[in-house]
Design an enzyme around this catalytic site. Structure first.
Site, PDB file in Angstrom:
ATOM      1  N   SER A 282       0.994  -1.222   0.083  1.00 49.16           N
ATOM      2  CA  SER A 282      -0.239  -0.084  -0.126  1.00 49.16           C
ATOM      3  C   SER A 282       0.818   1.244   0.040  1.00 49.16           C
ATOM      4  CB  SER A 282      -0.918  -0.056   1.346  1.00 49.16           C
ATOM      5  OG  SER A 282      -0.057   0.086   2.469  1.00 49.16           O
ATOM      6  N   LYS A 283       0.545   2.310  -0.253  1.00 48.14           N
ATOM      7  CA  LYS A 283       1.210   3.648  -0.508  1.00 48.14           C
ATOM      8  C   LYS A 283       1.732   3.914   1.028  1.00 48.14           C
ATOM      9  CE  LYS A 283       0.165   8.469  -1.392  1.00 48.14           C
ATOM     10  NZ  LYS A 283      -0.565   9.399  -1.422  1.00 48.14           N
TER      11      LYS A 283
END
Ligand code: GLU
Length: 511
Positions: A282-283
């Site tokens: 994920s970011k």
């Protein structure tokens, strides 16, 4: 496939589409401009590109910008810039146009309404007038421990405000009054939705797990699902290559294809990109681990586009051989969808760095000069081509990034402004000044070649009965400020006699 004039008439456009087995391969990259292009998005674009180029098909770019709430103006340009940076040229899309345009969904609004009306007329979709409060009420009313977030489905439908519970006149009256409404897909109650994915094989979903997806929002804009299916059909897309996160949307799309009576494109869902510690990259967890997220960040961090492309090609696909380095042409030749893996692939930044080093090493000196110029310019470093070629000749095998010239070996351009403390402490001894002075005296009048510099250094060491290291280490510190670097004598030749003498004198004066 024959080119045709597209004037916006839908039936004309549809008439031009031929059955799938007769049309050329057409794939699309369909980013939503909601932020900077993610590195995973570039991989999706790349696989579409490689697939299209391999089979002589058409690579389309379509901007999916119907979600005005999440729209980021800068993102759209960034997507196109990122594709251009990676040299993923497309055949149809923004800026270049094409016969199936417009390539911005926000410019295709009328099409979607037309198709929603078709679904409504055929009973595949229906109007729903529920407010947010009513939807919340339904969810808490129907929630059970086994099913904590109930769907708007065949059961829920019956207790809500929609075409099933209201008669036609009431629906019509509500619309005419301007009551806000959405149009939902009527998902069949108990059906198995099955499709063959090029990567995942046969995939099957129970329709009971799919909710009555909103197709048209109350602002009149289509949702992703509707716009995506309509456009893939209208644009003659034959293969959908996209990330695995879209797999759960695919049954909704298949229901739409069926409702329209259209042949669905072949799908290929690319494996998830996993973080080095497992779990989806994920970011947030990427940032925590210092892994750049957007393509732009990779560009700014100094990764060469060829290295990124090669790295991404191997992130989910494999050639079936040990070969790791591929030019784009080689990738196109080797690429095949059946070598795309289905299990998640771990993102390894060290591997990308390795690729970057390999590419820097593989460039001609001329190309390498071209690559390092921007970082030099950004650091206000002026150096002529001959001097730069000499420096690069020495550094090419040692570089990880083009910007290393500025960050690691700045001393090629500027006198050191300080000396590494630790190195000084270890290497600068009481007898160092005398040794260096003796060396200076010798090289002052000698040839300034690597061989002569070495011979003279050995002579001084012998005279003073000192080991070579006693001279070489402080000499390097005095010249560069740091303890390590490329070959000392080659470095001195590049710096030139005048600079070396000046720096040595300064070191003797200040240390
Ligand atoms: N607009 C979607 C995205 O942002 C497209 C997904 C698809 O390829 O269908 O990725």
């Amino acid at each position: 496939m024959p080119r045709m004039e597209y004037s916006g008439g839908l039936s004309q456009l549809e008439a031009c589409l031929r059955p799938m087995d007769q049309i050329d391969v057409r794939v699309r990259f369909a980013p939503s401009p909601t932020g900077l292009l993610h590195i995973g998005g570039l991989r999706t674009a790349l696989y579409n590109y490689l697939f299209a180029r391999k089979v002589g098909g058409t690579f389309v770019v379509r901007i999916e910008d119907t979600d005005r709430q999440r729209y980021v103006a800068e993102a759209e340009q960034d997507m196109l810039d990122s594709l251009a940076w990676a040299s993923l040229d497309y055949d149809e899309g923004p800026k270049v146009g094409g016969d199936y345009g417009p390539y911005y969904q926000s410019h295709r609004k009328a099409h979607y309404r037309h198709y929603v009306d078709l679904l409504l007329a055929e009973g595949h979709a229906y109007y729903a007038f529920d407010s947010k409060e009513e939807l919340d009420e339904m969810r808490s009313r129907l929630a059970t421990p086994e099913n904590p977030s109930p769907k708007y489905d065949a059961l829920a439908r019956q207790s809500m405000k929609n075409s099933f519970t209201m008669d036609q006149a009431a629906v019509q009256a509500a619309i005419e009054k301007g009551n806000p409404y959405v149009v939902r897909l009527r998902v069949p109650d108990d059906e198995q939705i099955q499709f063959d994915d090029l990567v995942r094989g046969t995939v099957s979903f129970a329709s009971a797990q799919v909710d009555d997806q909103i197709l048209l929002k109350s602002d009149g804009m289509p949702t992703y699902h509707l716009a995506n299916v309509v456009d893939d059909h209208l644009m003659g897309i034959t293969h959908i290559i996209r990330g695995e996160e879209w797999l759960p949307s695919t049954p909704k799309h298949m229901l739409l294809y069926k409702a329209f009576g259209w042949e669905p494109p072949q799908t290929a869902h690319l494996p998830l990109i996993l973080s080095p510690t497992g779990g989806k990259l994920s970011k947030r967890n990427a940032e925590k681990m210092g892994i750049p997220v957007s393509v732009r960040q990779y560009q700014e961090a100094g990764y060469e586009p060829e290295a990124v492309v090669n790295f991404l090609a191997m992130l989910g696909w494999n050639p079936g051989t040990e070969q790791e380095l591929f030019t784009v042409e080689e990738l196109v030749a080797a690429f095949s969808a059946d070598r795309i893996g289905s299990s998640g692939v771990q993102f390894n930044l060290d591997k990308l760095k390795w690729y970057n080093e390999q590419y820097l090493r593989g460039f001609s000196l001329e190309e390498l000069q071209h690559r390092v110029r921007p970082s030099l310019a950004a650091a206000d470093i002026e150096v002529d081509n001959d001097a730069l070629a000499a420096i690069l000749g020495l550094m090419q095998e040692r570089m990880s990034f083009a910007s290393d010239l500025v960050t690691e070996v700045r001393y090629f351009f500027d006198d050191p402004s300080s000396y590494n403390e630790k190195a000084l402490k270890k290497r600068w001894k009481e007898d160092t000044p005398a040794l260096l002075q003796a060396y200076m005296a010798r090289i002052e009048s000698a040839d300034f070649t690597a061989e002569a510099l070495e011979t003279n250094l050995k002579a001084v060491a012998e005279e003073h009965e000192a080991g070579l290291g006693k001279l070489m280490a402080p000499l390097r510190i005095a010249l560069s400020g740091v303890a390590g670097g490329p070959s000392l004598y080659d470095m001195m030749v590049i710096l030139g006699k005048e600079t070396c003498m000046r720096r040595l004198q300064k070191a003797l004066d200040t240390l």
